[in-house]
Design an enzyme around this catalytic site. Structure first.
Site, PDB file in Angstrom:
ATOM      1  N   ALA A 111       2.794  12.099  78.774  1.00  0.00           N
ATOM      2  CA  ALA A 111       3.715  11.832  80.001  1.00  0.00           C
ATOM      3  C   ALA A 111       2.807  11.720  81.016  1.00  0.00           C
ATOM      4  CB  ALA A 111       4.714  12.902  80.100  1.00  0.00           C
ATOM      5  N   THR A 135       2.207   7.440  87.968  1.00  0.00           N
ATOM      6  CA  THR A 135       1.224   7.103  88.895  1.00  0.00           C
ATOM      7  C   THR A 135       1.994   6.905  90.430  1.00  0.00           C
ATOM      8  OG1 THR A 135       1.607   4.675  88.530  1.00  0.00           O
ATOM      9  CG2 THR A 135      -0.361   5.620  87.869  1.00  0.00           C
ATOM     10  N   PHE A 156     -10.041   3.185  92.940  1.00  0.00           N
ATOM     11  CA  PHE A 156      -9.749   3.179  94.556  1.00  0.00           C
ATOM     12  C   PHE A 156      -7.965   3.131  94.519  1.00  0.00           C
ATOM     13  CE2 PHE A 156      -8.206   0.717  98.117  1.00  0.00           C
ATOM     14  CZ  PHE A 156      -9.294   0.598  98.962  1.00  0.00           C
ATOM     15  N   GLY A 157      -7.616   3.923  95.243  1.00  0.00           N
ATOM     16  CA  GLY A 157      -5.946   4.376  95.282  1.00  0.00           C
ATOM     17  C   GLY A 157      -5.532   5.163  94.211  1.00  0.00           C
ATOM     18  N   GLN A 158      -6.328   5.891  93.613  1.00  0.00           N
ATOM     19  CA  GLN A 158      -5.822   6.875  92.631  1.00  0.00           C
ATOM     20  C   GLN A 158      -6.468   8.287  92.675  1.00  0.00           C
ATOM     21  OE1 GLN A 158      -5.813   4.837  88.720  1.00  0.00           O
ATOM     22  NE2 GLN A 158      -3.718   4.831  88.728  1.00  0.00           N
ATOM     23  N   TYR A 194      -4.151  10.780  90.632  1.00  0.00           N
ATOM     24  CA  TYR A 194      -4.406  10.202  89.181  1.00  0.00           C
ATOM     25  C   TYR A 194      -5.661  10.532  88.703  1.00  0.00           C
ATOM     26  CZ  TYR A 194      -3.204   7.370  85.040  1.00  0.00           C
ATOM     27  OH  TYR A 194      -2.788   6.963  83.808  1.00  0.00           O
ATOM     28  N   PRO A 250      -7.549   6.045  77.648  1.00  0.00           N
ATOM     29  CA  PRO A 250      -7.310   4.370  77.692  1.00  0.00           C
ATOM     30  C   PRO A 250      -7.655   3.633  78.790  1.00  0.00           C
ATOM     31  CG  PRO A 250      -5.186   5.848  77.237  1.00  0.00           C
ATOM     32  CD  PRO A 250      -6.004   6.671  77.746  1.00  0.00           C
ATOM     33  N   TYR A 268      -7.019  -0.144  80.624  1.00  0.00           N
ATOM     34  CA  TYR A 268      -5.733  -0.697  81.248  1.00  0.00           C
ATOM     35  C   TYR A 268      -5.243  -1.477  79.855  1.00  0.00           C
ATOM     36  CZ  TYR A 268      -6.840  -0.035  86.014  1.00  0.00           C
ATOM     37  OH  TYR A 268      -6.993   0.411  87.122  1.00  0.00           O
TER      38      TYR A 268
END
Ligand code: CAA
Length: 247
Positions: free
Chosen positions: A90, A93, A149-151, A154, A184, A186
């Site tokens: 589970a 983002t 970038f932007g995570q 996460y 994983p 993408y």
């Protein structure tokens, strides 16, 4: 021993569905969890799997809620038996650059993607130790390994998940319980489909094999790591990313 029970959190999602099929193909009894409030969708999902020849149990679960985890595992134990295989799949983002990210977006991702794994594992790990057999697979991400970038939320949660794997692997090692991470790259799921098209095009340009992966590319390794024979693989991290990040 085929009648082992496997629990897949987020089991009705893109990756989760592939994990469930792969575990059934191995002869496991499989339980997929769905978020409370999405029962109708979960029942339709279960019907679809039935149509494919896969009998899969479903159970409501909010991994970010400790009591929900406790109730879900108690229900499985009563109706089916103890959980031997846990796939901590589970995840959510809330992508946003640091300068714009809210505290709620940080907390939501940490609570589901990292604390969620602790909440549910806490319910099943003691029993695995007692019975002397268990398999835990934590689904992390390429973005834990390379940063994205932007995570920040996460990437931090998913990197934390591999620390969790390594520490827990030591606790399980002498008791027949293995704990591993899959990272994983993408993969074609709703999560990656939510990335804006022009950004996704740039990301695909960076992938040596030239395309994103399929859920089955990950599920195959889930089956491999949870096999009865996989008792010497623990504390490891498997990168499955089409060569997107190598180290
Ligand atoms: N590297 C460096 N700079 C970048 C950049 C990058 N990769 N991407 C954007 N920028 C720059 C832009 O050029 C722009 O610069 P200027 O301000 O100088 O013009 C600036 O950053 C944009 O910043 P904003 O704060 O305005 O960002 P935004 O609102 O436009 O978008 C975002 C931010 C929503 C995070 C967007 O970048 C995005 O969606 N990125 C993709 C994130 C991603 O890969 N998510 C993966 C989801 S799937 C998944 O997570 C599964 C898995 O495990 C792999």
């Amino acid at each position: 021993m085929n009648k082992r029970i496997a629990l897949v959190t987020g089991g009705i999602g893109g990756l989760g569905t592939a994990h469930c099929r792969a575990l059934r193909d191995q002869g496991r009894i499989v339980v997929a969890t769905y978020r409370p409030g999405t029962e109708e969708r979960a029942r339709a999902w279960q019907e679809e799997r039935h149509g494919e020849g896969y009998e899969i149990h479903i159970c409501p679960l909010d991994v970010s809620d400790y009591d929900s985890c406790k109730a879900c595992v108690e229900r499985i134990e009563q109706e089916l038996g103890p959980v031997d295989i846990l796939i901590n799949n589970a995840g959510i983002t809330r992508d946003r650059t640091m300068k714009k990210m809210t505290r709620e977006e940080w907390d939501a991702v940490i609570e589901v993607d990292l604390s969620g794994a602790w909440n549910i594992t806490r319910q099943v790990f003691p029993g695995m130790l007692e019975r002397g057999w268990g398999r835990i697979v934590n689904i992390s991400s390429i973005n834990a390994q390379k940063g994205q970038f932007g995570q920040v939320n996460y990437s931090a949660a998913k990197a934390g998940l591999h620390g969790f794997t390594k520490a827990l692997a030591r606790e399980g090692a002498r008791k027949g319980v293995t704990v591993n991470t899959i990272s994983p790259g993408y993969i074609d799921t709703a999560m990656t489909r939510a990335v804006p098209k022009e950004i996704m095009e740039k990301i695909i340009e960076e992938i040596p094999v030239g395309h994103i992966g399929k859920p089955e590319d990950i599920a195959r390794t889930v089956a491999f790591l949870t096999a009865d024979e996989a008792d010497y693989i623990t504390g490891a991290n498997f990168s499955i990313n089409g060569g997107h990040h190598m180290f």
